[in-house]
Design a protein around this motif. Structure first.
Motif, short mmCIF file in Angstrom:
data_model
loop_
_atom_site.label_atom_id
_atom_site.label_comp_id
_atom_site.label_asym_id
_atom_site.label_seq_id
_atom_site.Cartn_x
_atom_site.Cartn_y
_atom_site.Cartn_z
N THR A 68 0.85 -1.19 0.00
CA THR A 68 0.00 0.00 0.00
C THR A 68 0.88 1.24 0.00
N THR A 104 -2.73 -4.44 -0.42
CA THR A 104 -2.64 -3.95 -1.78
C THR A 104 -3.01 -2.47 -1.87
N HIS A 139 -0.73 -1.81 -7.02
CA HIS A 139 -0.32 -3.18 -6.71
C HIS A 139 -1.58 -4.00 -6.41
N THR A 140 -2.28 -4.38 -7.45
CA THR A 140 -3.53 -5.11 -7.33
C THR A 140 -3.25 -6.61 -7.29
N PRO A 141 -4.23 -7.43 -6.91
CA PRO A 141 -4.01 -8.87 -7.00
C PRO A 141 -3.61 -9.33 -8.39
N ILE A 159 0.09 -8.34 -9.01
CA ILE A 159 0.92 -9.19 -8.15
C ILE A 159 1.05 -10.58 -8.77
N HIS A 200 -11.72 -2.44 -5.11
CA HIS A 200 -10.91 -1.93 -4.01
C HIS A 200 -11.85 -1.44 -2.91
N CYS A 249 -7.37 -7.36 -0.19
CA CYS A 249 -6.09 -7.89 0.27
C CYS A 249 -6.01 -9.33 -0.17
#
Length: 408
Positions: free
Chosen positions: A135, A157, A161-163, A166, A209, A212
């Motif tokens: 974050t 996140t 930097h999203t799932p 990543i 959003h 996590c």
């Protein structure tokens, strides 16, 4: 100044203990994010003052400091009441208060953080989970967890930097042994969603959003100590253009990397030293320099091949490279100097930390016009560097190698 920091989840009708409800009822000045305000607004007194927590945070704290002391609150406590997500000490706003106003008094009423909620939903024990926050933070801590083959990683996140990004990074560098669990809007009964996915599936998904994730390795992958030379992509297929594995590992030893923070690899060629250093010492920030443009594709291929993310690559003549914004190195390896060793080392010395060291390997080949060891000695003497005793090693039928080391 006294802060009362209250942790909340995304639930639109939050539950608070009677003590906390009493604090809110008697409060006068409140603060939190816009989302927090939407959630708690029905509980605030009609004449409540609200201060939004937005970036830049320095401006928020300047507002705090302009508040009258003590605040004109009904119970006389004079407390600024702050709402924060989850546990305010878990990468949360309470840590910011401690950093910005270390003398402030603070009382906390935490709730579960998002990763705890996700673990609860999945019935996954989390006492052995490595926590990484992305974050508003860059990749290094996450890369370090991957390189160390951590079996269970919890990731906070943000919108960058999203799932999906990543998962894409993990696939790019070959960390395919993980399954991914994503929690969206945890704590909100109307929006909460928990997904169990493969990395390939996650890389193609859109996630709302806030979210996590938890990564769980489905099987262990051993960490190697020393990459076989034959496994590297080479420059024009020339095996002589790579630092051989035994020399590479001894070079890392000479650089004394465990306590170091920043390694510069000047003349990286295939990237073997940078990659080996990153895999053995993933805490390092590595800046790699190379003048030959064809080497950029080679180091990127090797970094992907061996699962070594996070090496910062700088292409072009080192002597013409602007290094003013780069972190100061405390370890420098010179893999190639093109006859300009003195100029390179002089430039390095302008930024090398006081406890830093410089290492170079010298080949003792016959019929060589310029002896690199002799050149090293001359440069060290001229620049006032202290040399350590060289280490000499012979591998198979190759020419002897001398590992040279100097420091201020």
């Amino acid at each position: 100044m006294k802060f009362i920091v209250i942790g909340i989840s995304d639930h639109p009708e939050p539950f608070f203990s009677p003590d906390v409800l009493d604090i809110i009822k008697n409060g006068k000045v409140f603060s939190g994010g816009k989302r927090h305000h939407e959630i708690v607004a029905p509980l605030l007194p009609a004449d409540a003052q609200w201060i939004d927590i937005t970036v830049p945070l320095d401006a928020v704290f300047e507002q705090y400091k302009t508040l009258p002391q003590p605040f004109p609150v009904r119970d006389g406590s004079g407390s600024l009441i702050v709402f924060a997500s989850g546990d305010p000490l878990f990468f949360g706003f309470a840590n910011t208060i401690k950093r910005k106003m270390p003398e402030a008094e603070m009382v906390l009423y935490p709730t579960f953080n998002s990763l705890q909620l996700l673990a609860h939903r999945l019935l996954i024990p989390y006492h052995d989970m490595r926590i990484v926050s992305l974050t508003g933070r860059p990749w290094p801590d996450f890369d370090k967890a991957l390189i160390e083959r951590v079996g269970k990683i919890g990731v906070l996140t943000d919108r960058e930097h999203t799932p999906a990004t990543i998962a894409q990074r993990m696939l790019e560098y070959g960390y395919t042994q993980y399954q991914i669990f994503v929690g969206e809007h945890l704590g909100n009964p109307n929006l909460e969603k928990v997904s169990t996915l493969t990395l390939e599936e996650a890389a193609q998904c859109d996630f709302t959003h806030p979210n996590c994730l938890i990564l769980c390795a489905e099987h262990s992958v051993p960490r190697s100590f020393g990459i076989p030379d034959s496994n590297f992509a080479l420059l024009d297929g020339r095996e002589k253009m790579i630092t051989k594995m035994p020399i590479r590992l001894l070079t890392l030893r000479a650089l004394d990397l465990p306590p170091r923070h920043v390694l510069w690899d000047i003349g990286f060629c295939t990237g073997s030293v940078s990659i080996e250093a990153k895999l053995q010492f993933p805490h390092l920030q590595i800046e790699a320099f190379e003048i030959r443009p064809e080497c950029e594709a080679i180091i990127r291929e090797n970094a992907r091949r061996f699962g070594s993310p996070g090496i910062n690559i700088h292409m072009g003549d080192f002597l013409e490279t602007d290094i003013s914004s780069l972190p100061r190195p405390d370890a420098v390896f010179i893999g190639g100097h093109g006859g300009k060793l003195k100029e390179i080392m002089a430039k390095v010395l302008t930024v090398l930390t006081d406890d830093g060291c410089i290492v170079m390997n010298s080949v003792k080949a016959p019929k060589v016009v310029t002896d690199s060891h002799q050149l090293w000695d001359e440069v060290c003497q001229e620049l006032g560097l202290k040399q350590e005793l060289p280490m000499r090693i012979i591998i198979d039928e190759h020419h002897p190698i001398e590992i040279l080391k100097a420091h201020k």
